[in-house]
Design an enzyme around this catalytic site. Structure first.
Site, PDB file in Angstrom:
ATOM      1  CE  LYS A 107     -41.432-124.531  29.838  1.00 53.94           C
ATOM      2  NZ  LYS A 107     -40.415-125.036  29.903  1.00 53.94           N
ATOM      3  CB  CYS A 138     -66.455-109.857 -11.341  1.00 52.55           C
ATOM      4  SG  CYS A 138     -66.587-111.483 -11.870  1.00 52.55           S
ATOM      5  CG  HIS A 159     -61.423-110.045 -10.216  1.00 50.53           C
ATOM      6  ND1 HIS A 159     -62.402-110.167  -8.935  1.00 50.53           N
ATOM      7  CD2 HIS A 159     -62.178-111.263 -10.747  1.00 50.53           C
ATOM      8  CE1 HIS A 159     -63.520-110.704  -9.083  1.00 50.53           C
ATOM      9  NE2 HIS A 159     -63.259-111.333 -10.128  1.00 50.53           N
ATOM     10  CD  GLU A 208     -60.120-107.335  -7.116  1.00 46.68           C
ATOM     11  OE1 GLU A 208     -60.810-108.385  -7.022  1.00 46.68           O
ATOM     12  OE2 GLU A 208     -60.681-106.659  -8.031  1.00 46.68           O
TER      13      GLU A 208
END
Length: 547
Positions: free
Chosen positions: A188, A380, A519, A521
């Site tokens: 529903k 960083c 960075h 990653e």
């Protein structure tokens, strides 16, 4: 001209629209098509750059310097297609563009309204680069029925009408809750969500239904009947042990075939899923486990470090090990010895962050890793804290600190080894910033080159002496302290091309200790792990007993 796929969500948020979009993009690539993925967010922030990680998770940064939603990280990790500034937009950006045009007089004195001016601006955004790829996948943030999302839903409705018939389809992602007392899945909420969507003029072609358990055929038929979709276009999205199984799982369910059927593409090219079979094999068949501590300040919300967690997983896959990550609150070390908390880990990672909170703990984590010869990766702020640690404990700068934590550095309350970057070179022009600037978009953002020192560890890891990596910061290590730090043994192994900005530091007499200002990653993928994460986990594996 691209075919457009619009992905919307219903019932509740956080169902995984971004992951579904990314997995679908990967499946279309496996069939030989080119794709681009986009995110349209209804919030009024211009972009997520000024939002707290607790509010929105990490900020994903593109090569061209856009601060975007973390879903763009999923898009890149699954498809390998670098995201661009034109792949992310918010209500705030749309309204800002409209109001700037109004102030310039571009609308020739007309009354500015949501329809057509705001919706036209959204449609213009959707049209950017539509001739470049075969499929454009556009995810609409939020949930159908949210008041702030209405202009986006109206815009994609209009957009689909403007295009030739068969050029656009709609995928609606919903939740099928399981009611334990009744022992059944309930359809529903999905019916009501589709009803809401159809009330604004959008009829989904495909339903993707999140569920904790398989969807019985009876419920699939019921959803098809009441939501007016084909039975084979009701796709189950079950919980998975790893997000990287999603392309294979969605393929088994027939999502990519349902999309091609909706566009009338026949015969459909056969998919080549070898890449994803290999990814799944590496995820589910590791040959050991390594333990990595992430010492950060947003550890209560893992999405704040989403790309780092995924890059560690990629590094583990490359080394055939499972990476067990534990989140350690850096503030604990402000008053306590880090040894009892860090002694059992095979490697330590200190990520980025903003503000002073937890920084003394990060400094202690870097000192522990250096003295105990534990593999260390500082990213960083994690690099900056490693430099401050070395300055204080080895280079004779006992009062070393950062201007980020005390803007009165000019009064010599401490030695500002890390300073506010006021000027840097981007391409062929100079960028200037001051502390009085607005916070949004004023950092050193996007991809910049770095020159690596011949014979350094990082040059060996990259297999190159020139790399480009993505940045997001406004403070830098001051190059004037380089001589003192190198006398203490730290090597500045990566520098900006002009030699003014330190990009990488390392300890050559340490098994593995590297700090990077950028960075890494953000560029890692399951089928192409970032070199630094691949080698970091290799070092952790060497330091481990592989429990």
């Amino acid at each position: 001209m691209a075919r457009f796929i619009f992905i919307t969500g219903g019932v509740v948020s956080s169902l995984g629209k971004g992951l579904a979009s990314a997995a679908l993009g990967a499946l279309l690539q496996a069939r030989g098509y080119t794709v681009r993925l986009r995110k349209l967010d209804p919030y009024l922030n211009v972009d997520p750059g000024t939002m707290s990680p607790f509010e929105h998770g990490e900020v994903f940064v593109t090569d061209d310097g856009a601060e975007t939603d973390l879903d763009l990280g999923h898009y890149e990790r699954f498809t390998g297609v670098p995201a661009r500034m034109t792949d992310s937009v918010s209500s705030g950006r749309i309204y800002m563009n409209v109001l700037e045009k109004e102030r310039r007089g571009d609308y020739l004195g007309k009354t500015i309204q949501v329809i057509p001016h705001v919706t036209n601006e959204i449609k213009d955004f959707l049209s950017i680069g539509e001739d470049e790829v075969d499929f454009m996948l556009c995810e609409i943030g939020g949930t159908v029925g949210d008041i702030e999302g209405l202009p986006f839903f109206e815009a994609i409705r209009q957009f689909s009408q403007d295009k030739p018939r068969g050029q656009c389809i709609f995928i609606h992602l919903t939740l099928l809750p399981f009611i334990a007392a009744a022992g059944e899945l309930k359809t529903k909420p999905t019916q009501h969500s589709v009803k809401e969507l159809r009330s604004i003029g959008i009829a989904p072609d495909i339903l993707v239904c999140r569920s904790e358990s398989p969807i019985p055929q009876k419920e699939r038929d019921k959803l098809a009947l009441f939501c007016n979709v084909r039975p084979d276009a009701v796709i189950a999205a079950l919980d998975l042990k790893s997000i990287y199984e999603a392309p294979l799982a969605y393929h088994r369910e027939g999502l990519d075939q349902a999309v091609l059927d909706a566009f009338g593409i026949a015969p459909a090219p056969k998919p080549n899923l070898t890449r994803w079979d290999d990814v799944a094999d590496r995820i589910y068949n590791p040959e050991g486990t390594v333990k990595v501590a992430i010492v950060g300040k947003y550890t209560q919300l893992e999405d704040a470090y989403k790309s780092i967690a995924e890059a560690l997983t990629h590094g583990g896959m490359s080394n055939r090990v499972k990476v067990k990550v534990e989140w350690v609150d850096a503030e604990i070390f402000d008053t306590e010895d880090p040894a009892p908390y860090l002694e059992g880990f095979d490697a330590i990672l200190v990520p980025g962050g903003f503000g002073e909170r937890g920084t003394e703990g990060k400094i202690k984590a870097a000192q522990f890793a250096r003295e105990r010869k534990v593999p260390y990766l500082g990213i960083c702020l994690g690099m900056q804290m490693a430099v401050i640690e070395a300055a204080r404990n080895l280079a004779g700068l006992h009062d070393a600190g950062s201007e980020e934590f005390d803007h009165e550095a000019g009064e010599k309350r401490f030695t500002p080894v890390v300073y506010h970057l006021k000027e840097w070179v981007r391409g062929n022009h100079t960028v200037e910033r001051s502390l009085r600037d607005d916070k949004g978009g004023t950092m050193r953002l996007g991809a910049y080159d770095a020159i690596l020192k011949e014979g350094s560890r990082v040059a060996g890891i990259y297999g190159s002496t020139r790399v480009d990596e993505r940045h997001r910061h406004r403070y830098e290590v001051d190059i004037k302290f380089r001589e003192k730090l190198e006398e203490a043994g730290m090597v500045f192994s990566g520098m900006s091309p002009d030699g003014r900005l330190p990009e990488i530091v390392e300890w050559p007499d340490h098994p593995w200790f590297i700090g990077v200002q950028f960075h890494p990653e953000l560029k890692s993928k399951p089928f192409d792990p970032h070199p630094l994460f691949r080698d970091f986990i290799r070092a952790a594996k060497d330091n481990s007993r592989l429990v």
